[in-house]
Design an enzyme around this catalytic site. Structure first.
Site, PDB file in Angstrom:
ATOM      1  N   HIS A 231     132.002   3.623  30.148  1.00  0.00           N
ATOM      2  CA  HIS A 231     131.978   4.092  31.573  1.00  0.00           C
ATOM      3  C   HIS A 231     131.039   3.377  32.306  1.00  0.00           C
ATOM      4  CE1 HIS A 231     134.523   7.610  29.790  1.00  0.00           C
ATOM      5  NE2 HIS A 231     133.409   7.998  29.342  1.00  0.00           N
ATOM      6  N   VAL A 293     143.693  11.253  26.249  1.00  0.00           N
ATOM      7  CA  VAL A 293     144.201  11.941  25.088  1.00  0.00           C
ATOM      8  C   VAL A 293     143.593  13.227  24.569  1.00  0.00           C
ATOM      9  CG1 VAL A 293     144.176  11.351  22.490  1.00  0.00           C
ATOM     10  CG2 VAL A 293     144.152   9.509  24.032  1.00  0.00           C
ATOM     11  N   SER A 312     130.369   5.697  25.667  1.00  0.00           N
ATOM     12  CA  SER A 312     130.573   6.973  25.804  1.00  0.00           C
ATOM     13  C   SER A 312     129.723   7.865  24.927  1.00  0.00           C
ATOM     14  CB  SER A 312     132.141   7.218  25.313  1.00  0.00           C
ATOM     15  OG  SER A 312     132.143   8.616  25.421  1.00  0.00           O
ATOM     16  N   GLY A 427     121.208  17.657 -18.516  1.00  0.00           N
ATOM     17  CA  GLY A 427     122.106  17.342 -19.420  1.00  0.00           C
ATOM     18  C   GLY A 427     122.958  18.544 -19.958  1.00  0.00           C
ATOM     19  N   ARG A 488     119.319   5.730 -13.895  1.00  0.00           N
ATOM     20  CA  ARG A 488     118.715   4.753 -13.013  1.00  0.00           C
ATOM     21  C   ARG A 488     119.570   4.887 -11.732  1.00  0.00           C
ATOM     22  NH1 ARG A 488     119.095  -0.890 -12.016  1.00  0.00           N
ATOM     23  NH2 ARG A 488     120.732  -1.196 -13.931  1.00  0.00           N
ATOM     24  N   ASP A 528     115.642  12.073 -11.508  1.00  0.00           N
ATOM     25  CA  ASP A 528     115.111  13.101 -11.396  1.00  0.00           C
ATOM     26  C   ASP A 528     113.498  13.249 -11.608  1.00  0.00           C
ATOM     27  OD1 ASP A 528     115.283  12.289 -13.976  1.00  0.00           O
ATOM     28  OD2 ASP A 528     116.123  13.798 -14.972  1.00  0.00           O
ATOM     29  N   GLU A 577     109.823   4.316 -15.006  1.00  0.00           N
ATOM     30  CA  GLU A 577     110.467   4.954 -16.264  1.00  0.00           C
ATOM     31  C   GLU A 577     109.415   5.087 -17.459  1.00  0.00           C
ATOM     32  OE1 GLU A 577     113.379   5.764 -17.031  1.00  0.00           O
ATOM     33  OE2 GLU A 577     114.642   5.224 -15.414  1.00  0.00           O
ATOM     34  N   CYS A 592     116.621   4.680 -25.852  1.00  0.00           N
ATOM     35  CA  CYS A 592     116.785   3.353 -25.097  1.00  0.00           C
ATOM     36  C   CYS A 592     117.171   2.067 -26.000  1.00  0.00           C
ATOM     37  CB  CYS A 592     115.669   2.783 -24.180  1.00  0.00           C
ATOM     38  SG  CYS A 592     114.254   2.439 -24.902  1.00  0.00           S
ATOM     39  N   GLU A 599     108.584   8.029 -25.185  1.00  0.00           N
ATOM     40  CA  GLU A 599     109.504   9.149 -25.397  1.00  0.00           C
ATOM     41  C   GLU A 599     109.964   9.426 -26.952  1.00  0.00           C
ATOM     42  OE1 GLU A 599     114.164   9.090 -23.841  1.00  0.00           O
ATOM     43  OE2 GLU A 599     112.603   9.341 -22.125  1.00  0.00           O
TER      44      GLU A 599
END
Length: 733
Positions: A231, A293, A312, A427, A488, A528, A577, A592, A599
């Site tokens: 316009h 339209v 627009s 899980g 990850r 998480d 990690e 792992c 862990e």
């Protein structure tokens, strides 16, 4: 009951018996797309409202498609048609058109005698409507005031706002602008854009391919065409015509099928049409030039376009609902809030700039944006109109500075809680929750996490849609979706790169796209552990702390790092990690594949492994403990045995606490946080051992680091929600 309350009740009862006379005045195809959903809403409640429709402006001009016919096709009875446009398409013609409208409107408004006049936007025709109604003591409800776009439209829009008695705005930013303009905040409704009610429910019609072919040709495929709508800018006509010419040149060079809509009736439009015809656009095989339209078909064309280009407002507003890539040219929309789908070319002074923008944007897809609405605007506006007390004095009241910092609505049915949908993939369970801005879990939904990708995505969508439906009744406005998941994660693209072994079929998975496309909401995804850190930063012990670490002690060991108030992701998204910090070269094997990780010593699975070993050797149970044959041995049995004096269990827990403490000492020496937060089901059991190891093993300068146990019940859900809430408030939703 007080006399005032009694009078208010009597007025409400009287209002229920009398229908509210609402006049909707529409001037052009663009404002009708915003007003039509409200008109349908009013029409569906004949016992409450009496609708009158006034048509004026470019609706009645053949060169602009005689768009009043689409109002008749929608089966609205038009009370009056006013020919108010003085042809010329220059500045003087616009002024004369306003004057002509002011001459004709008084008779119509006097005959219809509406209680409320609905006026939309920022067109010069709308200014005439608002001026006439204000001088005739008719209450005005202005839609989409308070916005900023950077042209003469701003001045007209703000002038209408000053004449209007009530306002229905689309964004929080627009609401604040009106309040800063001294408008009474109790007369402002944050509704969202009415056109979004139709966009979010109707853009995926089954016949969209037929619509594309009917406007662009049988050989055109989805996302392989362009919609162009430019316009004139009335404050800089010469430059806007130049940009229009450069845009057409770039589109010709880009060589994609393009639907070009004629410009609006503002000053400069005649020159733009001349440019289009001089370049042979109407005869060019790659172009389809149209005057109008129908809106429901225009939705399909924009939703499935490879790109939209021009200046627009549809590009910066409605196109975001579909994630359609947009190129915004020039200054006409400067100041508008936009989604990430919009690429601005403000100084569009060369063919190459525009062509390069087309190369960058064409064929992309972005997350759906709901900056301008959530699909519930009409019901809010109808309720708002019903709340208007016609016995109140008509004279406007202005609220001069100082402006209050909190602008919440005081009317019950308007007041909504800004909220997020939080999704947590564990899980075992899949959880979805509605979480408020203050961290309250308004409602939670829990299901078993399916084993396959397809079933999991389908269940997430089902639960989210149920939550969104419930949110309306719970008076919650959903701003977006946050997803917390193990593994990850690339949060920039919303992709799970590698999953934990606890969740099947969950590696190299794009979560954002299917959720955003189906729910029409922006979606954020993160690990998480990172979500737990975000939850603490917004709602927990980390609030106000610049540097801290959160350690999750549950089935596995994870965490998140906040440095200088920002979450650390790392170059390949594996920062924090923390469960895989090695604390022993000869330690047990970890999931792992390595040995001696935290862990492998301190996680719930590690404690369960040791509990089973002791149980198999008949060394677990002591006096006061029982375990039936069907009951599975787990970490809790080990902890209970230790509390009852089992020296073997005590030794295992001591080793686990020491391993976790050593890992945290390493963290203290690497990033030197001021706080360590232990989160998860095992956190309370590890608090004292961790403090003891820090006091024995950490450097003197790090021994004073605070260790606290999280008080948050659902850190993963709250962290997922915080991604949504922090982002939306940061960009002033």
């Amino acid at each position: 009951m007080t006399q005032k309350a009694q009078q208010k009740m009597e007025r409400s009862e009287k209002r229920l018996k009398e229908r509210l006379r609402v006049c909707v005045a529409t001037c052009n195809r663009a404002d009708y797309s915003k007003l039509a959903p409200i008109m349908f809403g009013i029409k569906s409640h004949p016992e409450i409202f009496d609708l009158e429709v006034v048509v004026l402006g470019s609706h009645l001009i053949d060169d602009y498609g005689n768009t009043f016919r689409m109002i008749e096709q929608d089966e609205f009875d038009i009370s009056s048609k006013l020919h108010t446009i003085v042809r010329g398409e220059d500045e003087a013609a616009m002024v004369e058109s306003v004057g002509l409208a002011l001459v004709k409107l008084p008779d119509v408004l006097q005959r219809l005698a509406p209680d409320i006049l609905l006026v939309h936007g920022d067109r010069f025709d709308a200014l005439a409507l608002a001026t006439a109604a204000a001088l005739m003591n008719i209450r005005i409800l202005h839609l989409e005031g308070g916005e900023v776009s950077g042209t003469i439209d701003d001045s007209i829009r703000h002038a209408i706002s000053k004449l209007a008695h009530y306002h229905a705005v689309c964004t929080r930013s627009a609401e604040r602008h009106l309040i800063s303009m001294c408008e009474d905040h109790s007369h402002i409704l944050l509704a969202g854009c009415p056109s979004y009610d139709k966009l979010l429910s109707a853009h995926e019609r089954d016949d969209y391919t037929d619509i594309i072919k009917s406007w662009l040709g049988d050989d055109v495929k989805e996302q392989d065409y362009i919609v162009a709508l430019q316009h004139p800018v009335t404050t800089d006509i010469k430059n806007s015509i130049k940009i229009y010419e450069l845009m057409l040149d770039a589109l010709i060079s880009f060589n994609k099928r393009t639907l070009v809509l004629f410009p609006n009736i503002d000053a400069g439009s005649k020159e733009m049409v001349r440019v289009m015809r001089r370049k042979g656009i109407e005869q060019h095989p790659n172009f389809r030039a149209v005057k109008h339209v129908p809106f429901d078909q225009f939705i399909q064309l924009v939703a499935h376009a490879g790109c939209m280009i021009g200046n627009s407002s549809c590009g910066v507003r409605e196109a975001g609902a579909f994630g359609t890539p947009v190129i915004n040219l020039g200054s006409r929309q400067t100041g508008r809030e936009t989604g990430e789908n919009v690429l601005h070319v403000r100084d569009a002074d060369t063919h190459n700039k525009i062509y390069h923008a087309l190369e960058l944007q064409f064929g992309k897809r972005y997350p759906c944006s709901k900056i301008y609405g959530d699909g519930n605007a009409v019901q809010r506006i109808l309720k708002f109109m019903q709340s208007i007390d016609l016995s109140e004095p008509l004279q406007k009241k202005f609220c001069f500075p100082p402006v209050k910092e909190c602008f919440s609505q005081d009317i019950d049915h308007i007041l909504e809680t800004q909220s997020a949908l939080a999704v947590d993939l564990g899980g075992t369970n899949l959880r979805v929750a509605i979480v408020s801005m203050k961290g309250k879990v308004v409602k939670k939904y829990v299901q078993l996490n399916p084993k396959t990708f397809e079933e999991r995505i389908e269940l997430i969508l089902t639960m989210c849609k149920q939550a969104m439906a419930d949110a309306v009744h719970l008076n919650c406005r959903i701003l977006g979706v946050g997803v917390s998941t193990g593994g990850r994660v690339n949060p920039q693209d919303g992709i799970v790169l590698h999953s934990t072994k606890l969740i099947n079929e969950w590696s190299s998975v794009d979560i954002r796209t299917p959720l955003s496309s189906a729910l029409h909401l922006p979606v954020w995804v993160d690990n998480d552990g990172n979500c737990a850190a975000l939850a603490e930063r917004k709602f927990g012990h980390g609030k106000g702390m610049e540097n801290f670490v959160t350690i999750i002690t549950g089935t596995g060991i994870g965490g998140g790092i906040i440095q200088h108030n920002e979450l650390i992701h790392g170059s390949t998204f594996c920062a924090a990690e923390l469960g895989h910090i090695v604390v022993s070269l000869e330690g047990p094997e970890c999931m792992c594949g390595s040995h001696g990780c935290i862990e492998a010593y301190s996680s719930g699975l590690a404690l369960q492994r040791e509990a089973k070993r002791l149980h198999d050797e008949d060394l677990l149970l002591v006096e006061g403990m029982t375990l039936n044959n069907k009951e599975q041995v787990n970490a809790i049995h080990l902890i209970n045995a230790a509390h009852l004096g089992n020296s073997k269990a005590e030794s295992v827990l001591h080793t686990a606490g020491t391993a976790l403490g050593l890992g945290i000492v390493n963290i203290l020496h690497m990033i030197n946080p001021s706080l360590v937060i232990l989160s998860g089901v095992l956190a309370a059991h590890y608090e004292n051992p961790v403090r003891q190891v820090i006091s024995q093993r950490a450097l003197l300068s790090a021994q004073g680091t605070k260790v606290m146990v999280s008080e948050l019940e659902d850190p993963a859900l709250l962290g997922a929600a915080s991604m949504v809430l922090d982002y939306t408030t940061r960009r002033t939703y």
